[in-house]
Design a protein around this motif. Structure first.
Motif: not given
Lengths: 181, 460
Positions: A119-134
């Motif tokens: 979702l990073w291309d829609l919400y740049p704030g997803a970056e750290a959260m998606e890294r955490e889930v990964f």
């Protein structure tokens, strides 16, 4: 699976999350007045990105939270018909500042191919959260610019929040503990 | 020469003991670190220099062509700051690429305080869970307990007595005061005003003394629990509250004299580390950072929880989103919270401080001696805990740092199947590359401080 709530305390209270109707908040559920039910959506993996994009277009400006759940030992959860329960679930909590509403998008991610669109291309704030889930669950996000571990060390093996990850134990050392010499 | 920590790597040459070789590879975080320009792919570089916010419709952001991807590596320098830097508020590690004194790129490397608290929560009952979450954001532990309790109660469906709700609001606001005072103190220290540090800690101590009187502990209280709060307010609490409110309010005007109008402080903060509203929303920033950009988003007002809808307060907003605005927002939020504490103290309803549901809260101590059922309930609650109906819930409240959320999945047992805390500091840290870009390295310290990260919550 229907509401198999253990009848110890809750008097069959429908938590706002038990999705009878996935797209709309359930009317008339007995809950505290200050807490409105969040809107729930269960897209397929293919339609996940498009659905979130349509939410964004509809006024959900912020991705409040993104997390994941490993449903390995709790498979029987309530899902709308047509959605097959998979081992992982990525949960995106969207927030609309203008409408003052929340929406929760829950997408199923299979164990043998744990990849979902970013979702990073829609919400740049997803970056750290998606890294955490990964990092903690091992779900990969297709299109994420920098999918590296974020909380664990880089050379760590395994994903700690998975249910089959051994919690491990620290041996309580009394006699065996090496002395200062 | 230090003594070798690894005897095998020390060499004895001619009877002289040499220092061990530095284990460089072992301290590396690999791909989590900031790479040199030559080692970074152009699109990644473009992102780190600012392309991540390019898609935000905001003027003044660099276009892709403006980014000097070809700049030779020897003109810039990557320095490492932390994790044991005194001004990084814990174990935050930043890697900064500098051109002279100008910061070009920033990358926070976090995880040095990661202790797996979300995994731990899956092994603890809901009764024990509050002791776990309270240790995350250790500067506002009561808010952590509050959001966990609210999420649990949302699944349980219990209705709280009004006094429990109002005691929770009282402590949430006192916590906001103490947390912001702590921030004023450390921010002052980062800007060279050590007297502000002393004053901030002094005032915070008053609030903590009241916490200790009520909860038994200065920090990590485990006071707000699912089902209510742990104890009623102590005798004479109104007097304590009145003293705290009067003193702290008066002192905030002293801070005005010390900092707000002071030329050196303004020189260091006005226009430094500014951020636009669109950028802040896109980066999911919440709390004082979001409000400093002019977005009047405060969950107490916009999505009221507890009984905040019945209280009268202002949402403080800034204009420019710079360090000064973030300072001003927090300072004025202290004053608003004092007003809220006074209203709550005035209107505190009588009654129970926890729900009288024996499945959720333990019976009074005296009942255990006379009632078999009370003894059983007490035993069950503290050994097995209570069962929570199957389901999932996301509850968010306004902590001093922003939206703290708790995503709780229950499988019907007495332990959470999954407990996720959306830590505002964790998300707000994403603002750092944007805030620091193009600024001076000397201002970086003040800007990091103005984000108010608490590493216990960032790493969880």
């Amino acid at each position: 699976m229907t509401d198999a709530a253990p009848a110890s305390t809750g008097e069959g209270v429908a938590a706002p999350s038990e999705p009878g109707t996935p797209q709309a908040p359930e009317p008339g559920t007995p809950q505290a007045p200050e807490r409105r039910a969040d809107e729930l959506a269960f897209p397929t993996r293919e339609s996940y990105h498009d659905l979130v994009a349509s939410y964004k277009a509809a006024g959900f400006e912020m991705l409040a939270d993104l997390t994941g759940v490993d449903y390995l030992s709790h498979p029987g959860r309530a899902l709308p018909p047509g959605i097959q329960a998979e081992r992982f679930e990525v949960v995106a909590n969207l927030l609309s500042l203008s409408l003052r509403r929340r929406a929760r998008v829950r997408v199923q991610v299979p164990e043998d191919d744990p990849v979902v669109d970013t979702l990073w291309d829609l919400y740049p704030g997803a970056e750290a959260m998606e890294r955490e889930v990964f990092d903690l669950l091992g779900v990969r996000f297709d299109g994420h610019p920098d999918l590296t571990r974020i909380l664990m060390p880089e050379d760590w093996e395994g994903h700690p929040l998975r249910k089959d990850y051994g919690v491990g134990r620290v041996p309580v050392q009394f006699k065996e503990a090496p002395g200062p010499r | 020469m230090t003594d070798g920590f690894d005897a095998s790597s020390t060499d004895l040459v001619g009877g002289v003991r040499r220092a061990p070789r530095a284990p460089v590879a072992e301290t590396s975080e690999g791909a989590q670190e900031l790479a040199t320009r030559s080692a970074t792919p152009p699109e990644e570089l473009a992102r780190e220099v600012g392309a991540a916010v390019l898609r935000i419709p905001e003027g003044g952001v660099a276009g892709a062509g403006d980014i000097d991807v070809e700049r030779p590596s020897d003109e810039t320098m990557i320095i490492n700051m932390g994790p044991q830097h005194p001004s990084t508020h814990g174990v935050l590690r930043l890697m900064l690429e500098l051109d002279g004194e100008t910061v070009l790129r920033t990358k926070p490397v976090i995880g040095y305080l990661h202790t797996g608290m979300e995994k731990t929560a899956e092994e603890l009952t809901y009764v024990q869970g509050a002791t776990n979450v309270t240790r995350m954001d250790y500067l506002s532990p009561l808010n952590n307990e509050l959001v966990f309790s609210l999420a649990t109660e949302a699944l349980l469906g219990v209705e709280l007595p009004p006094r429990a709700t109002w005691i929770r609001m009282l402590f949430s606001e006192l916590q906001r005061i103490s947390s912001h005072l702590m921030w004023m103190a450390t921010n002052g220290m980062d800007l060279g005003s050590t007297s502000m540090m002393i004053y901030g800690f002094r005032e915070r101590e008053m609030v903590l003394a009241f916490f200790e009187k009520t909860t038994g502990l200065r920090m990590n209280h485990n006071y707000i629990r699912p089902g209510g709060v742990a104890a009623d307010l102590p005798d004479g609490w109104e007097d304590d509250i009145a003293v705290i409110c009067d003193t702290v309010l008066e002192r905030t005007y002293e801070y005005d004299e010390l900092l707000t109008g002071q030329p050196i402080f303004r020189e260091r903060t006005v226009g430094v580390g500014s951020l636009g509203a669109e950028e802040a929303i896109a980066l999911s920033l919440t709390g004082p950072i979001l409000r400093s950009t002019g977005v009047a988003w405060d969950l107490r007002r916009t999505m009221p929880y507890l009984d905040y809808a019945k209280l009268d307060f202002d949402v403080i907003v800034g204009t420019y989103g710079d360090n000064f605005d973030r300072y001003a927002v927090r300072l004025n939020e202290i004053r608003e919270s004092i007003g809220l504490v006074r209203q709550i103290a005035e209107r505190m309803p009588p009654g129970d401080y926890r729900v009288q549901d024996r499945k959720v809260t333990p019976p009074p101590r005296a009942r255990i001696d006379e009632s078999m059922e009370a003894l059983i309930h007490h035993f069950k609650i503290f050994t097995e805990g209570f069962r929570v109906p199957e389901g999932e819930a996301y509850v968010a409240i306004e902590s001093p740092r922003g939206e703290i959320g708790c995503y709780l999945v229950s499988d019907g047992t007495s332990k959470p199947y999954r407990m996720h805390i959306r830590g505002p500091s964790f998300v707000n840290l994403q603002a750092l590359p944007t805030l620091l870009r193009g600024g001076l390295i000397a201002d970086a310290i003040a800007t990091i401080s103005s984000v108010d990260p608490v590493m216990g919550e960032v790493d969880r």
